[in-house]
Design a protein around this motif. Structure first.
Motif, mmCIF file in Angstrom:
data_model
loop_
_atom_site.group_PDB
_atom_site.id
_atom_site.type_symbol
_atom_site.label_atom_id
_atom_site.label_comp_id
_atom_site.label_asym_id
_atom_site.label_seq_id
_atom_site.Cartn_x
_atom_site.Cartn_y
_atom_site.Cartn_z
ATOM 1 N N LEU A 318 23.936 26.110 15.973
ATOM 2 C CA LEU A 318 25.133 25.386 15.552
ATOM 3 C C LEU A 318 26.315 26.090 16.195
ATOM 4 O O LEU A 318 26.545 27.281 15.960
ATOM 5 C CB LEU A 318 25.250 25.398 14.026
ATOM 6 C CG LEU A 318 26.319 24.504 13.399
ATOM 7 C CD1 LEU A 318 26.064 23.037 13.750
ATOM 8 C CD2 LEU A 318 26.344 24.687 11.885
ATOM 9 N N VAL A 319 27.058 25.359 17.031
ATOM 10 C CA VAL A 319 28.086 25.968 17.874
ATOM 11 C C VAL A 319 29.472 25.638 17.330
ATOM 12 O O VAL A 319 29.803 24.471 17.090
ATOM 13 C CB VAL A 319 27.955 25.477 19.333
ATOM 14 C CG1 VAL A 319 29.040 26.112 20.199
ATOM 15 C CG2 VAL A 319 26.569 25.835 19.891
ATOM 16 N N PHE A 320 30.262 26.689 17.156
ATOM 17 C CA PHE A 320 31.637 26.542 16.676
ATOM 18 C C PHE A 320 32.595 26.798 17.836
ATOM 19 O O PHE A 320 32.401 27.715 18.633
ATOM 20 C CB PHE A 320 31.916 27.527 15.541
ATOM 21 C CG PHE A 320 31.061 27.291 14.327
ATOM 22 C CD1 PHE A 320 31.512 26.482 13.292
ATOM 23 C CD2 PHE A 320 29.792 27.846 14.229
ATOM 24 C CE1 PHE A 320 30.719 26.244 12.178
ATOM 25 C CE2 PHE A 320 28.994 27.625 13.118
ATOM 26 C CZ PHE A 320 29.457 26.816 12.085
ATOM 27 N N ALA A 346 35.218 32.266 15.408
ATOM 28 C CA ALA A 346 34.582 33.063 14.366
ATOM 29 C C ALA A 346 35.092 32.669 12.981
ATOM 30 O O ALA A 346 34.310 32.563 12.027
ATOM 31 C CB ALA A 346 34.830 34.543 14.631
ATOM 32 N N LEU A 347 36.394 32.443 12.855
ATOM 33 C CA LEU A 347 36.948 32.030 11.569
ATOM 34 C C LEU A 347 36.424 30.656 11.150
ATOM 35 O O LEU A 347 36.195 30.401 9.959
ATOM 36 C CB LEU A 347 38.472 32.025 11.631
ATOM 37 C CG LEU A 347 39.135 33.410 11.656
ATOM 38 C CD1 LEU A 347 40.614 33.290 12.014
ATOM 39 C CD2 LEU A 347 38.961 34.120 10.319
ATOM 40 N N ASN A 348 36.226 29.766 12.112
ATOM 41 C CA ASN A 348 35.630 28.467 11.808
ATOM 42 C C ASN A 348 34.211 28.635 11.267
ATOM 43 O O ASN A 348 33.809 27.957 10.311
ATOM 44 C CB ASN A 348 35.612 27.576 13.057
ATOM 45 C CG ASN A 348 36.995 27.095 13.449
ATOM 46 O OD1 ASN A 348 37.899 27.029 12.622
ATOM 47 N ND2 ASN A 348 37.172 26.761 14.715
ATOM 48 N N ALA A 349 33.442 29.546 11.881
ATOM 49 C CA ALA A 349 32.081 29.801 11.420
ATOM 50 C C ALA A 349 32.075 30.443 10.036
ATOM 51 O O ALA A 349 31.257 30.101 9.175
ATOM 52 C CB ALA A 349 31.351 30.694 12.423
ATOM 53 N N ILE A 350 32.999 31.379 9.796
ATOM 54 C CA ILE A 350 33.081 32.023 8.482
ATOM 55 C C ILE A 350 33.420 30.998 7.404
ATOM 56 O O ILE A 350 32.812 30.981 6.319
ATOM 57 C CB ILE A 350 34.124 33.159 8.513
ATOM 58 C CG1 ILE A 350 33.581 34.339 9.350
ATOM 59 C CG2 ILE A 350 34.469 33.633 7.104
ATOM 60 C CD1 ILE A 350 34.603 35.430 9.617
ATOM 61 N N ALA A 351 34.375 30.125 7.691
ATOM 62 C CA ALA A 351 34.750 29.093 6.720
ATOM 63 C C ALA A 351 33.568 28.183 6.397
ATOM 64 O O ALA A 351 33.358 27.788 5.238
ATOM 65 C CB ALA A 351 35.926 28.275 7.260
ATOM 66 N N THR A 388 33.282 29.565 22.561
ATOM 67 C CA THR A 388 32.308 29.063 21.596
ATOM 68 C C THR A 388 31.560 30.228 20.955
ATOM 69 O O THR A 388 31.389 31.287 21.554
ATOM 70 C CB THR A 388 31.289 28.118 22.255
ATOM 71 O OG1 THR A 388 30.575 28.819 23.285
ATOM 72 C CG2 THR A 388 31.978 26.902 22.852
ATOM 73 N N LEU A 389 31.123 29.999 19.733
ATOM 74 C CA LEU A 389 30.300 30.959 19.001
ATOM 75 C C LEU A 389 29.109 30.198 18.447
ATOM 76 O O LEU A 389 29.290 29.212 17.696
ATOM 77 C CB LEU A 389 31.116 31.611 17.894
ATOM 78 C CG LEU A 389 30.454 32.759 17.125
ATOM 79 C CD1 LEU A 389 31.488 33.795 16.709
ATOM 80 C CD2 LEU A 389 29.728 32.229 15.885
ATOM 81 N N ALA A 390 27.896 30.609 18.837
ATOM 82 C CA ALA A 390 26.688 29.872 18.499
ATOM 83 C C ALA A 390 25.870 30.627 17.456
ATOM 84 O O ALA A 390 25.464 31.775 17.662
ATOM 85 C CB ALA A 390 25.839 29.636 19.751
#
Length: 423
Positions: A318-320, A346-351, A388-390
């Motif tokens: 799942l890529v943010f 990273a903040l999107n993934a944390i949320a 992107t952060l996957a």
């Protein structure tokens, strides 16, 4: 019939006790300086083992509070094993280092990930989160890691040295100290710090023979701190420098004086919480060779490497996405700032993980420790860099994909926090 006479085990050239303070142990040092004498020497082509203490020098315990993270003494990090001189290496050569294996100690099958205090170490979100100490202890079971402090995840590790490099020349050391000192002067007092100048406090040089006091004092006064990566390698925290990798390091002094440490069982790209991998003590197996004149042959301003052929297979992710706008903060527009874009991803993934039931601290630690991949998607489309952060789906024991009905929120407890309960 197999015989001992026909079997030649790889020698362990540096031995450490991971349950004792690094201070007083031989074969360890925590500054970069050309005057630190080699602890051992090897011939090109030899295979050898080096034992490494964890990066803090055994300051962190396997327990359920983060008081040791809160009070960690950062003047003494990192504790490196070495230096290892390679016979025949001269300035201008390329030192080739094959990382054959990296393993935790059998007697210490655990590691940790930490969030440092804002005023003592910080991390990527130290200011945004006004960070207080937290940690997660990970149980290392073969190739897998799981944590009582972050339930619901289990993943295969990508073991690697977070820190490995050659010794600087006196000229290169002076360059480091000058340019980093200028940055500190330009930025003024900052929390967290923008750079870490030489600091005599906490200096440790565990040589095989007694070191003259004048030499020790010179190293303590001038020695570069090990916190950033530099031209020689150092603390670059590249998770793909795993077993099977080959590294090409520039040589700056006779013998090269290779040192390594800060072993990681696993890490996400970015190591965002600063103490952000699964930190461990363990054993690294190496082989070296020399390419004469390699600095000129390869335009070797900094190390280059071949990544490991061994990698956990987590194909579904799942890529943010993050862009160069402080969407989670004051909304400020930045110009082609990949760091801002990474932080937003990273903040999107944390949320998102908080919607599933993880606390902010658990999510922060998980993104630091798990085999998360980050890539620069675009760095040409002004004004927004895109990063992107996957997040691998296979590390979760439950479904985290978006659904029409939303996300099911579970209770995962809390990571190890300060004994005073402060978050």
């Amino acid at each position: 019939m197999a015989t001992k006479e026909n079997s030649n085990p790889y020698p362990t050239l540096i031995s450490v006790d991971p349950f004792k303070s690094a201070f007083g142990q031989k074969g360890l040092h925590n500054r970069w300086h050309p005057d630190i004498p080699a602890f051992v020497s090897v011939k090109p082509g030899e295979i050898f083992k080096i034992e490494c203490i964890d990066w803090t020098g055994a300051q962190i315990g396997n327990n359920d509070n983060s008081d040791d993270i809160k009070t960690v003494d950062l003047s003494q990090i990192h504790h490196l094993s070495g230096p290892v001189a390679v016979e025949g290496a001269e300035p201008g050569d390329c030192l080739v280092v094959d990382i054959l294996d990296v393993q935790p100690f059998d007697k210490m099958p655990w590691g940790y990930t930490g969030i440092f205090e804002l005023e003592n170490g910080g991390g990527l979100f130290a200011k945004e989160f006004k960070s207080k100490a937290c940690k997660a202890i990970w149980d290392l079971e073969g190739i897998y890691a799981s944590s009582r402090h972050i339930p619901g995840v289990r993943f295969a590790g990508v073991t690697h040295p977070g820190l490995i490099g050659t010794a600087p020349s006196a000229e290169l050391l002076a360059t480091w100290n000058k340019r980093e000192g200028e940055l500190i002067a330009e930025c003024g007092p900052s929390v967290p710090a923008v750079a870490f100048p030489p600091w005599q406090k906490g200096t440790h040089i565990g040589t095989s023979k007694a070191l003259a006091q004048s030499v020790h004092d010179k190293i303590a006064k001038e020695g570069a701190r090990t916190i950033p990566g530099r031209e020689h390698g150092g603390n670059c925290d590249i998770k793909n420098l795993s077993r099977g990798s080959r590294c090409y390091f520039p040589v700056f002094i006779k013998g090269a004086n290779l040192s390594m440490g800060d072993l990681h069982f696993s890490q996400g790209d970015g190591e965002l919480s600063f103490c952000g991998a699964i930190e461990m003590a363990g054993v690294i197996t190496l082989k070296t060779s020399i390419i004469k004149g390699g600095v000129e042959k390869f335009a070797l301003k900094q190390p280059i490497f071949l990544p490991s052929p061994v990698d956990p297979l987590y194909s579904a992710k799942l890529v943010f996405e993050g862009i160069g706008v402080d969407i989670h903060g004051d909304g400020k527009q930045y110009n082609m700032d990949a760091t801002v874009a990474y932080k937003q991803a990273a903040l999107n993934a944390i949320a998102y993980l908080m919607k599933i039931g993880y606390t902010r601290e658990q999510a922060y630690l998980l993104l630091s420790a798990a085999p998360v991949e980050s890539h620069i998607g675009a760095i040409v489309d002004s004004p927004n860099a895109c990063v992107t952060l996957a997040l691998p789906l296979g590390i979760f024991e439950h479904d985290i994909l978006p659904k029409d009905e939303g996300l099911k929120k579970l209770n995962f407890g809390q990571c190890a926090i300060r004994s005073d309960g402060v978050l």
